[in-house]
Scaffold this motif. Sequence first.
Motif, PDB file in Angstrom:
ATOM      1  N   ARG A  27       0.835  -1.204   0.000  1.00 33.00           N
ATOM      2  CA  ARG A  27       0.000   0.000   0.000  1.00 33.00           C
ATOM      3  C   ARG A  27       0.872   1.258   0.000  1.00 33.00           C
ATOM      4  N   ILE A  28       1.952   1.197   0.755  1.00 31.32           N
ATOM      5  CA  ILE A  28       2.870   2.330   0.826  1.00 31.32           C
ATOM      6  C   ILE A  28       3.556   2.551  -0.523  1.00 31.32           C
ATOM      7  N   ILE A  29       3.961   1.472  -1.166  1.00 35.24           N
ATOM      8  CA  ILE A  29       4.621   1.590  -2.472  1.00 35.24           C
ATOM      9  C   ILE A  29       3.653   2.178  -3.501  1.00 35.24           C
ATOM     10  N   ARG A  30       2.420   1.697  -3.489  1.00 35.89           N
ATOM     11  CA  ARG A  30       1.431   2.216  -4.439  1.00 35.89           C
ATOM     12  C   ARG A  30       1.138   3.689  -4.160  1.00 35.89           C
ATOM     13  N   ALA A  31       1.021   4.043  -2.881  1.00 30.32           N
ATOM     14  CA  ALA A  31       0.784   5.443  -2.521  1.00 30.32           C
ATOM     15  C   ALA A  31       1.957   6.324  -2.958  1.00 30.32           C
ATOM     16  N   ALA A  32       3.181   5.810  -2.805  1.00 34.35           N
ATOM     17  CA  ALA A  32       4.362   6.569  -3.227  1.00 34.35           C
ATOM     18  C   ALA A  32       4.310   6.887  -4.717  1.00 34.35           C
ATOM     19  N   ARG A  33       3.867   5.893  -5.506  1.00 35.50           N
ATOM     20  CA  ARG A  33       3.761   6.105  -6.943  1.00 35.50           C
ATOM     21  C   ARG A  33       2.747   7.219  -7.259  1.00 35.50           C
ATOM     22  N   ILE A  34       1.613   7.210  -6.573  1.00 34.27           N
ATOM     23  CA  ILE A  34       0.582   8.230  -6.780  1.00 34.27           C
ATOM     24  C   ILE A  34       1.094   9.599  -6.358  1.00 34.27           C
ATOM     25  N   LEU A  35       1.758   9.649  -5.220  1.00 33.91           N
ATOM     26  CA  LEU A  35       2.268  10.925  -4.708  1.00 33.91           C
ATOM     27  C   LEU A  35       3.267  11.550  -5.677  1.00 33.91           C
ATOM     28  N   MET A  36       4.076  10.728  -6.312  1.00 30.17           N
ATOM     29  CA  MET A  36       5.030  11.244  -7.294  1.00 30.17           C
ATOM     30  C   MET A  36       4.337  11.607  -8.607  1.00 30.17           C
ATOM     31  N   GLU A  55      11.112  -6.346  -5.046  1.00 32.06           N
ATOM     32  CA  GLU A  55      10.309  -7.549  -5.276  1.00 32.06           C
ATOM     33  C   GLU A  55       8.828  -7.261  -5.084  1.00 32.06           C
ATOM     34  N   GLU A  56       8.487  -6.500  -4.038  1.00 33.06           N
ATOM     35  CA  GLU A  56       7.078  -6.163  -3.787  1.00 33.06           C
ATOM     36  C   GLU A  56       6.531  -5.292  -4.912  1.00 33.06           C
ATOM     37  N   ALA A  57       7.338  -4.346  -5.369  1.00 36.11           N
ATOM     38  CA  ALA A  57       6.910  -3.480  -6.471  1.00 36.11           C
ATOM     39  C   ALA A  57       6.704  -4.286  -7.750  1.00 36.11           C
ATOM     40  N   ARG A  58       7.635  -5.216  -8.005  1.00 35.63           N
ATOM     41  CA  ARG A  58       7.507  -6.052  -9.208  1.00 35.63           C
ATOM     42  C   ARG A  58       6.243  -6.897  -9.144  1.00 35.63           C
ATOM     43  N   THR A  59       5.980  -7.498  -7.992  1.00 35.25           N
ATOM     44  CA  THR A  59       4.782  -8.331  -7.821  1.00 35.25           C
ATOM     45  C   THR A  59       3.510  -7.529  -8.049  1.00 35.25           C
ATOM     46  N   GLU A  60       3.511  -6.290  -7.591  1.00 34.19           N
ATOM     47  CA  GLU A  60       2.324  -5.435  -7.703  1.00 34.19           C
ATOM     48  C   GLU A  60       2.271  -4.671  -9.028  1.00 34.19           C
ATOM     49  N   GLY A  61       3.310  -4.787  -9.821  1.00 34.69           N
ATOM     50  CA  GLY A  61       3.342  -4.080 -11.101  1.00 34.69           C
ATOM     51  C   GLY A  61       3.493  -2.574 -10.955  1.00 34.69           C
ATOM     52  N   ILE A  62       4.270  -2.156  -9.973  1.00 37.31           N
ATOM     53  CA  ILE A  62       4.459  -0.732  -9.690  1.00 37.31           C
ATOM     54  C   ILE A  62       5.865  -0.315 -10.120  1.00 37.31           C
ATOM     55  N   ASP A  63       5.936   0.744 -10.911  1.00 33.58           N
ATOM     56  CA  ASP A  63       7.208   1.272 -11.386  1.00 33.58           C
ATOM     57  C   ASP A  63       7.822   2.153 -10.294  1.00 33.58           C
ATOM     58  N   LEU A  64       9.054   1.876  -9.900  1.00 42.61           N
ATOM     59  CA  LEU A  64       9.739   2.641  -8.852  1.00 42.61           C
ATOM     60  C   LEU A  64      10.530   3.832  -9.412  1.00 42.61           C
ATOM     61  N   LYS A  65      10.417   4.083 -10.702  1.00 43.50           N
ATOM     62  CA  LYS A  65      11.183   5.166 -11.317  1.00 43.50           C
ATOM     63  C   LYS A  65      10.886   6.492 -10.618  1.00 43.50           C
ATOM     64  N   GLY A  66      11.953   7.202 -10.212  1.00 47.05           N
ATOM     65  CA  GLY A  66      11.800   8.504  -9.573  1.00 47.05           C
ATOM     66  C   GLY A  66      11.582   8.442  -8.082  1.00 47.05           C
ATOM     67  N   ILE A  67      11.395   7.229  -7.537  1.00 49.29           N
ATOM     68  CA  ILE A  67      11.203   7.048  -6.099  1.00 49.29           C
ATOM     69  C   ILE A  67      12.538   6.626  -5.482  1.00 49.29           C
ATOM     70  N   ASN A  68      12.928   7.271  -4.398  1.00 50.27           N
ATOM     71  CA  ASN A  68      14.173   6.924  -3.714  1.00 50.27           C
ATOM     72  C   ASN A  68      13.962   5.697  -2.835  1.00 50.27           C
ATOM     73  N   VAL A  69      14.811   4.722  -2.947  1.00 45.30           N
ATOM     74  CA  VAL A  69      14.762   3.543  -2.078  1.00 45.30           C
ATOM     75  C   VAL A  69      16.014   3.573  -1.202  1.00 45.30           C
ATOM     76  N   VAL A  70      15.798   3.579   0.113  1.00 45.23           N
ATOM     77  CA  VAL A  70      16.891   3.762   1.070  1.00 45.23           C
ATOM     78  C   VAL A  70      16.961   2.574   2.022  1.00 45.23           C
ATOM     79  N   SER A  71      18.108   1.910   2.053  1.00 43.93           N
ATOM     80  CA  SER A  71      18.360   0.837   3.016  1.00 43.93           C
ATOM     81  C   SER A  71      19.292   1.390   4.091  1.00 43.93           C
ATOM     82  N   PRO A  72      18.778   1.701   5.295  1.00 48.35           N
ATOM     83  CA  PRO A  72      19.586   2.372   6.314  1.00 48.35           C
ATOM     84  C   PRO A  72      20.932   1.714   6.604  1.00 48.35           C
ATOM     85  N   GLU A  73      20.980   0.387   6.675  1.00 54.01           N
ATOM     86  CA  GLU A  73      22.228  -0.296   7.030  1.00 54.01           C
ATOM     87  C   GLU A  73      23.341  -0.040   6.014  1.00 54.01           C
TER      88      GLU A  73
END
Length: 330
Positions: A27-36, A55-73
Amino acid sequence: MDFISEMKAKAISASKRLVLPEGTDKRIIRAARILMDEKIAASVSLLGRLADIQEEARTEGIDLKGINVVSPEAEANLSKYAQTFYELRKNKGMTPEQARIEITDTLRWAAMMVHLGDADAFVAGVEKTTSDVLRAGLAIIGTQQGLKTASSCFLMTDMDSQFGKEGAMIFTDCAVVPDPTAEQLADIAQSAALSCREYLGVEPVVALLSFSTKGSAKHDDVMKVQTAIDILKARKVDFIFDGELQADTALIPSVLDKKAPDSPVRGKVNVLVFPDLNSGNIGYKLVQRLAKAGAYGPFLQGFAKPVSDLSRGASVDDIVTTCAVTLSRA
């Protein structure tokens, strides 16, 4: 323009950066796409393991282009964030080693991004509890200057147009502080006054509610509200307020004329401050259901920078709306 449209338009105009710490939730990934896509946020950062989010984005068919993905570690900012967290918490017994481990928690990382200006707001709660969100926000971002209390408010809309701003009012606190002290009640009133300005665009007129009006009953709960009024007077706040007032006294001029004829809030109240969480939560739900009113929130208030909590059952639309409201405050 309705409330949601107003908040989205304001957020688009503000063009602020958002961080979403629960980045692996679909839900968060989909919302991020809409917000962008709708330009509600200038940027969106999703926190979590890169592989899991992809993997979650691929399963849901959501394009992550333009969204920052941050792994804190794996972030270059880890040492800086850990050191800052240590400095903030060393008086509480935090060690540098502990800080480096604990800051990788995505809620704390999101709060630190906001604290250090790497993001303008964070929104969470679909996986974490309200208390988790509050703890991260309070430990790192802290409360507004002069306040010690984080609280919440609901924006109630579509009520009788004679009340508030054309049927819209702020109800507080309905979700966070179970049994506020007098000082906390004063803090809540101040935070709600600011929420009124930001959400309704009008000057706040605040009524602190009780089962008593101007000493008509004697009880510790009544005295608490009276003391909160004295605290607000001592602080010389920049808004109109009065209390303790029964709900009908606060809202109906003819009743107010009989019980508190000198009150400055006559016919103007747009913020209702409930004396405890029981009355606040019950009150907003009664109005929502019996009057078929809109109830938007709860929105957190009192933080030094914008933070919002989500219900764990939140829909994508709920998430987008809450993010828009939060960004509009940034």
